[in-house]
Design an enzyme around this catalytic site. Sequence first.
Site, mmCIF file in Angstrom:
data_model
loop_
_atom_site.group_PDB
_atom_site.id
_atom_site.type_symbol
_atom_site.label_atom_id
_atom_site.label_comp_id
_atom_site.label_asym_id
_atom_site.label_seq_id
_atom_site.Cartn_x
_atom_site.Cartn_y
_atom_site.Cartn_z
ATOM 1 N N LYS A 175 -46.894 -87.852 1.111
ATOM 2 C CA LYS A 175 -47.146 -88.752 -0.015
ATOM 3 C C LYS A 175 -46.097 -88.532 -1.090
ATOM 4 C CE LYS A 175 -50.410 -90.127 -3.594
ATOM 5 N NZ LYS A 175 -49.413 -89.890 -4.680
ATOM 6 N N VAL A 212 -55.334 -92.566 -3.180
ATOM 7 C CA VAL A 212 -54.710 -92.149 -1.920
ATOM 8 C C VAL A 212 -54.610 -90.630 -1.851
ATOM 9 C CG1 VAL A 212 -52.541 -92.161 -0.631
ATOM 10 C CG2 VAL A 212 -53.480 -94.299 -1.506
ATOM 11 N N GLY A 213 -54.214 -89.997 -2.941
ATOM 12 C CA GLY A 213 -54.139 -88.545 -2.960
ATOM 13 C C GLY A 213 -55.487 -87.896 -2.720
ATOM 14 N N GLU A 251 -48.375 -74.897 -4.544
ATOM 15 C CA GLU A 251 -47.256 -74.374 -5.337
ATOM 16 C C GLU A 251 -47.366 -75.073 -6.681
ATOM 17 O OE1 GLU A 251 -44.350 -74.019 -7.467
ATOM 18 O OE2 GLU A 251 -43.230 -75.301 -6.080
ATOM 19 N N CYS A 285 -40.598 -75.711 -12.042
ATOM 20 C CA CYS A 285 -41.725 -74.800 -12.254
ATOM 21 C C CYS A 285 -41.287 -73.343 -12.346
ATOM 22 C CB CYS A 285 -42.748 -74.972 -11.142
ATOM 23 S SG CYS A 285 -42.040 -74.881 -9.489
ATOM 24 N N GLU A 381 -47.280 -74.685 -19.681
ATOM 25 C CA GLU A 381 -46.050 -75.196 -19.083
ATOM 26 C C GLU A 381 -45.605 -76.452 -19.827
ATOM 27 O OE1 GLU A 381 -44.402 -75.440 -14.612
ATOM 28 O OE2 GLU A 381 -46.247 -76.566 -14.957
#
Length: 478
Positions: A175, A212-213, A251, A285, A381
């Site tokens: 995806k 969809v995810g 991750e 990241c 972050e």
Amino acid sequence: MKRLLIDGKLVEGERTYPSRNPATGEVIGEAPDASKEQAEAAIEAARRTFDTTGWATDVPARIRGLDRLYEALVEHKEELRELTIADAGATRMLTHGAQLDDPLEIVRYYADLLRTHPMREEIGEIEYQGARHRRWVEKEAGGVVSAILPYNYPNQLALAKLAPALAAGCTVVLKAAPDTPLVTLALGELIAEHTDIPPGVVNVVSSSGAEVGELLTTHPGVDIVSFTGSTETGRRIMAASSRTVKRVFLELGGKSAMIVLDDADFDATAMLAAFTICVHAGQGCALTSRLLVPREHHDAIVAKAAAAMGKVRYGDPTHPKTFMGPLISERQRDKVDGMVKRAVAAGATLVTGGEKAEPGFHYAPTLLGGVDPDSEIAQEEVFGPVLAVIPYADDDDAVRIANNSIYGLSGAVHGRDRDRALAVARRIRTGTFSINGGNFFGPNAPFGGYKQSGVGREMGVQGLEEFLQIKTFGEPVT
């Protein structure tokens, strides 16, 4: 317009959505917005192919498929380069490294690893109830993989999931990230038109929404979920996948610290820290977004870092000398700008930057001094070109501050006494670490984090093992 790849066929979506060039804000193409039914068809194709064909057990076919995929990627590299610059806002300079050229070697690495990696291991005989029994372990494909990508490094992250999954014998539904769909869809077109990878082995979808995810992480036909993205989304995926006890690779985020010891080369380290946070506009990241410096040298190091940031050339990513391009969207730029403003309101000093730049979604390289290690800017972050400088008292204090984070992805330490620097590095709870500028990254190096930076490892032998199942056998010795 790019197309979805489902069961070996390139198909249009029932609707489309625009993909914008983040350097200009202009629409560069339309991406198919896959429906739930199309996503289900992709999963069903992957499931059927895994269950009813020989892909999972045919090692020579998998080697050939990876070899041809590598050749196709190399043959079409320049097309992918221009698309990566336009779709992801990556600088031309960076596509000659981590954004394109380097990731292609991941495919070559796994094709070669598959040629030699042992899929069977004898574990010795035992005596049981008066008879001898031989035992061994075999490794086999884990099944159907949902591979879900973020926007920042679409080629690296797609190939770091796809190549080892194919090497292991899995089938995949890949995806694309909503913000960078065109690059990943182009990969699907290359597979369909320029390789002999069988239909259903690789399916590629794009979608602007969450439906969809969500399907890819909950569908009973999926065995493994491999996700790279935010920690918040990773938590939801882990929870959703638990209903069917899927294997999950995550991750996630990072808030990595670069520790400057009091015997370090301050000029070189300040330069490195300033340029590192500006790589891909800070949208990485593992980038070291916290700079930990000895309290008595704080002001001197901040001045050196500010001077270095002034040398960062940012703007048009198509120019070969541009070092830093834009943030991915106006939404992301607003987030970064808001965090900088709140940091200043909380007591940090804005040394340089903190400004939006036009056209597109550019943001000036930004340096904050005197940052409280418990503040939002030091804990959350940012995913932007913002370096937070934090003073510390001694080595123990530096280690405490570096570990004062829910994240544990990466980090760095600089000091002339190598043994001292290594001792500090070993006390930091992260999955990767750089000593005095050393580079750990490569196709054969496992990458991943501690704590809420993720679960599992990508790349290296460990990256292959993520997609393998272990089966233990025993039989009587006759």
